[in-house]
Design a protein around this motif. Sequence first.
Motif, PDB file in Angstrom:
ATOM      1  N   UNK A  64       0.829  -1.207   0.000  1.00  7.82           N
ATOM      2  CA  UNK A  64       0.000   0.000   0.000  1.00  7.82           C
ATOM      3  C   UNK A  64       0.863   1.257   0.000  1.00  7.82           C
ATOM      4  N   UNK A  65       0.243   2.375  -0.378  1.00  2.06           N
ATOM      5  CA  UNK A  65       0.856   3.677  -0.136  1.00  2.06           C
ATOM      6  C   UNK A  65       0.504   4.026   1.299  1.00  2.06           C
ATOM      7  N   UNK A  66       1.500   4.219   2.136  1.00  3.51           N
ATOM      8  CA  UNK A  66       1.250   4.375   3.572  1.00  3.51           C
ATOM      9  C   UNK A  66       0.388   5.593   3.881  1.00  3.51           C
ATOM     10  N   UNK A  67       0.515   6.656   3.114  1.00  8.08           N
ATOM     11  CA  UNK A  67      -0.312   7.837   3.371  1.00  8.08           C
ATOM     12  C   UNK A  67      -1.794   7.518   3.171  1.00  8.08           C
ATOM     13  N   UNK A  68      -2.102   6.691   2.205  1.00  6.80           N
ATOM     14  CA  UNK A  68      -3.485   6.311   1.955  1.00  6.80           C
ATOM     15  C   UNK A  68      -3.994   5.351   3.023  1.00  6.80           C
ATOM     16  N   UNK A  69      -3.180   4.400   3.437  1.00  4.34           N
ATOM     17  CA  UNK A  69      -3.596   3.475   4.493  1.00  4.34           C
ATOM     18  C   UNK A  69      -3.763   4.214   5.811  1.00  4.34           C
ATOM     19  N   UNK A  70      -2.822   5.086   6.136  1.00  2.00           N
ATOM     20  CA  UNK A  70      -2.820   5.756   7.440  1.00  2.00           C
ATOM     21  C   UNK A  70      -3.960   6.757   7.597  1.00  2.00           C
ATOM     22  N   UNK A  71      -4.453   7.318   6.523  1.00  2.00           N
ATOM     23  CA  UNK A  71      -5.491   8.349   6.624  1.00  2.00           C
ATOM     24  C   UNK A  71      -6.852   7.777   7.025  1.00  2.00           C
ATOM     25  N   UNK A  73      -9.420   5.930   9.253  1.00  2.00           N
ATOM     26  CA  UNK A  73      -9.528   5.623  10.682  1.00  2.00           C
ATOM     27  C   UNK A  73      -9.581   4.117  10.948  1.00  2.00           C
ATOM     28  N   UNK A  74     -10.261   3.382  10.104  1.00  2.00           N
ATOM     29  CA  UNK A  74     -10.466   1.945  10.346  1.00  2.00           C
ATOM     30  C   UNK A  74      -9.238   1.089  10.034  1.00  2.00           C
ATOM     31  N   UNK A  75      -8.296   1.634   9.299  1.00  2.00           N
ATOM     32  CA  UNK A  75      -7.142   0.842   8.868  1.00  2.00           C
ATOM     33  C   UNK A  75      -6.133   0.637   9.993  1.00  2.00           C
ATOM     34  N   UNK A  76      -5.299  -0.364   9.790  1.00  2.00           N
ATOM     35  CA  UNK A  76      -4.206  -0.629  10.729  1.00  2.00           C
ATOM     36  C   UNK A  76      -2.978  -1.055   9.949  1.00  2.00           C
ATOM     37  N   UNK A  77      -1.858  -0.991  10.603  1.00  2.00           N
ATOM     38  CA  UNK A  77      -0.607  -1.425   9.993  1.00  2.00           C
ATOM     39  C   UNK A  77      -0.634  -2.947   9.830  1.00  2.00           C
ATOM     40  N   UNK A  78      -0.197  -3.462   8.692  1.00  2.00           N
ATOM     41  CA  UNK A  78      -0.192  -4.911   8.508  1.00  2.00           C
ATOM     42  C   UNK A  78       0.788  -5.629   9.450  1.00  2.00           C
TER      43      UNK A  78
END
Length: 82
Positions: A64-71, A73-78
Amino acid sequence: MEQRRCKKCLTREMDADEYFKNLHEYIAGIDEELKAEKALYEKRLSVCKECGLLLEGMCRSCGCYVELRAVMAKNKCPNDRW
């Protein structure tokens, strides 16, 4: 809801500046209710910047592009770092 049209479907065909501009515009256009709070977003990005799996804005663990994953709220680091 405004529909987006695909100008170029493959990132390899896009100018890098144009692609990243589109990515940042996409992030800015995400519904605020879906986004992580600004402080949390920045904290997530700082964790990613220290991670050895970060390469040119992408997570080598999940792709993933980390900026897109991090923005989001529901996402988490793999790798459960945030």
